[in-house]
Design a protein around this motif. Structure first.
Motif, mmCIF file in Angstrom:
data_model
loop_
_atom_site.group_PDB
_atom_site.id
_atom_site.type_symbol
_atom_site.label_atom_id
_atom_site.label_comp_id
_atom_site.label_asym_id
_atom_site.label_seq_id
_atom_site.Cartn_x
_atom_site.Cartn_y
_atom_site.Cartn_z
ATOM 1 N N GLY A 20 2.241 7.250 -6.173
ATOM 2 C CA GLY A 20 2.770 6.662 -4.944
ATOM 3 C C GLY A 20 1.821 6.823 -3.766
ATOM 4 O O GLY A 20 1.619 5.892 -2.977
ATOM 5 N N LEU A 21 1.220 8.007 -3.629
ATOM 6 C CA LEU A 21 0.275 8.253 -2.535
ATOM 7 C C LEU A 21 -0.950 7.349 -2.645
ATOM 8 O O LEU A 21 -1.364 6.731 -1.655
ATOM 9 C CB LEU A 21 -0.155 9.722 -2.523
ATOM 10 N N LEU A 22 -1.523 7.256 -3.824
ATOM 11 C CA LEU A 22 -2.711 6.409 -4.000
ATOM 12 C C LEU A 22 -2.393 4.944 -3.706
ATOM 13 O O LEU A 22 -3.194 4.234 -3.083
ATOM 14 C CB LEU A 22 -3.264 6.561 -5.421
ATOM 15 N N PHE A 23 -1.229 4.495 -4.139
ATOM 16 C CA PHE A 23 -0.842 3.102 -3.919
ATOM 17 C C PHE A 23 -0.601 2.845 -2.434
ATOM 18 O O PHE A 23 -1.037 1.819 -1.901
ATOM 19 C CB PHE A 23 0.408 2.787 -4.740
ATOM 20 N N ALA A 24 0.076 3.773 -1.763
ATOM 21 C CA ALA A 24 0.328 3.625 -0.331
ATOM 22 C C ALA A 24 -0.991 3.616 0.448
ATOM 23 O O ALA A 24 -1.118 2.898 1.451
ATOM 24 C CB ALA A 24 1.246 4.742 0.161
ATOM 25 N N ALA A 28 -2.214 0.892 3.204
ATOM 26 C CA ALA A 28 -2.625 1.277 4.563
ATOM 27 C C ALA A 28 -4.044 0.808 4.856
ATOM 28 O O ALA A 28 -4.330 0.337 5.967
ATOM 29 C CB ALA A 28 -2.517 2.790 4.724
ATOM 30 N N ALA A 29 -4.919 0.910 3.882
ATOM 31 C CA ALA A 29 -6.301 0.460 4.072
ATOM 32 C C ALA A 29 -6.348 -1.035 4.347
ATOM 33 O O ALA A 29 -7.084 -1.498 5.230
ATOM 34 C CB ALA A 29 -7.140 0.806 2.839
ATOM 35 N N LEU A 58 2.048 -0.422 0.547
ATOM 36 C CA LEU A 58 2.342 0.618 1.525
ATOM 37 C C LEU A 58 3.784 1.108 1.415
ATOM 38 O O LEU A 58 4.037 2.304 1.249
ATOM 39 C CB LEU A 58 2.065 0.120 2.945
ATOM 40 N N LEU A 59 4.741 0.191 1.490
ATOM 41 C CA LEU A 59 6.147 0.590 1.473
ATOM 42 C C LEU A 59 6.598 1.051 0.088
ATOM 43 O O LEU A 59 7.295 2.066 -0.039
ATOM 44 C CB LEU A 59 7.033 -0.557 1.965
ATOM 45 N N GLY A 60 6.225 0.306 -0.946
ATOM 46 C CA GLY A 60 6.601 0.699 -2.305
ATOM 47 C C GLY A 60 5.984 2.020 -2.699
ATOM 48 O O GLY A 60 6.640 2.890 -3.274
ATOM 49 N N GLY A 61 4.706 2.201 -2.358
ATOM 50 C CA GLY A 61 4.047 3.468 -2.645
ATOM 51 C C GLY A 61 4.695 4.624 -1.909
ATOM 52 O O GLY A 61 4.881 5.706 -2.461
ATOM 53 N N ALA A 62 5.073 4.406 -0.643
ATOM 54 C CA ALA A 62 5.725 5.464 0.138
ATOM 55 C C ALA A 62 7.097 5.810 -0.442
ATOM 56 O O ALA A 62 7.468 6.986 -0.505
ATOM 57 C CB ALA A 62 5.851 5.027 1.593
#
Length: 159
Positions: A20-24, A28-29, A58-62
């Protein structure tokens, strides 16, 4: 093998958090130009599919990172990566190693695994109150309640 089984919940939780962090971070990038900026052109507001993909990232990863709505968010993230692979990467070659789609494939299958396994115990959703389930009544109590205690109580007077 027992040690592996005992560590199952923490490993599922850590896997969910890292993915999730890597995807978010990718989202963000792309949206805010942080963490090295977007890979490729910065997407224009509401432009299909780049901006929407970044919002999902961003949202799904978060959500997956926090463990809130994990299964639905992970399924959406998985689908977005499947779309990215087949629409963007596979045009150039079939194999991910040839077309640069390794990250899309890994995220797709990782999120599908998270959707199937669930968030694990280490999720914020486990701290939220859940809808009340009906209390289980022992079978003996149901049988006793169904049987009349006074035989005359079951007879109806016709007068």
């Amino acid at each position: 093998m027992e040690a592996l089984e005992r560590s199952r919940e923490p490993v599922i939780g850590l896997f969910r958090v890292v993915v999730g962090l890597l995807f978010a971070c990718h989202g963000a990038a792309a949206l805010f130009g942080v963490l090295g900026g977007p890979h490729g052109a910065e997407p224009a507001f509401a432009a299909w599919p780049g901006w929407w993909a970044a919002v999902i990232q961003l949202l799904g990863g978060a959500l997956v990172l926090c463990g809130l709505g994990t299964r639905a968010a992970a399924l959406l993230c998985s689908g977005s990566m499947a779309y990215a692979y087949f629409d963007v990467h596979q045009r150039h070659a079939v194999m991910p190693i040839q077309n640069g789609g390794e990250a899309a494939v890994m995220f797709c299958w990782s999120f599908l695994l998270i959707a199937a396994l669930g968030p694990g115990r280490w999720a914020l959703a486990s701290l939220l109150p859940s809808p009340r389930r009906p209390a289980r009544v022992p079978a003996a109590a149901v049988t006793a309640a169904a049987a009349p205690t006074d035989p005359s109580a079951s007879v109806r007077a016709d007068t």
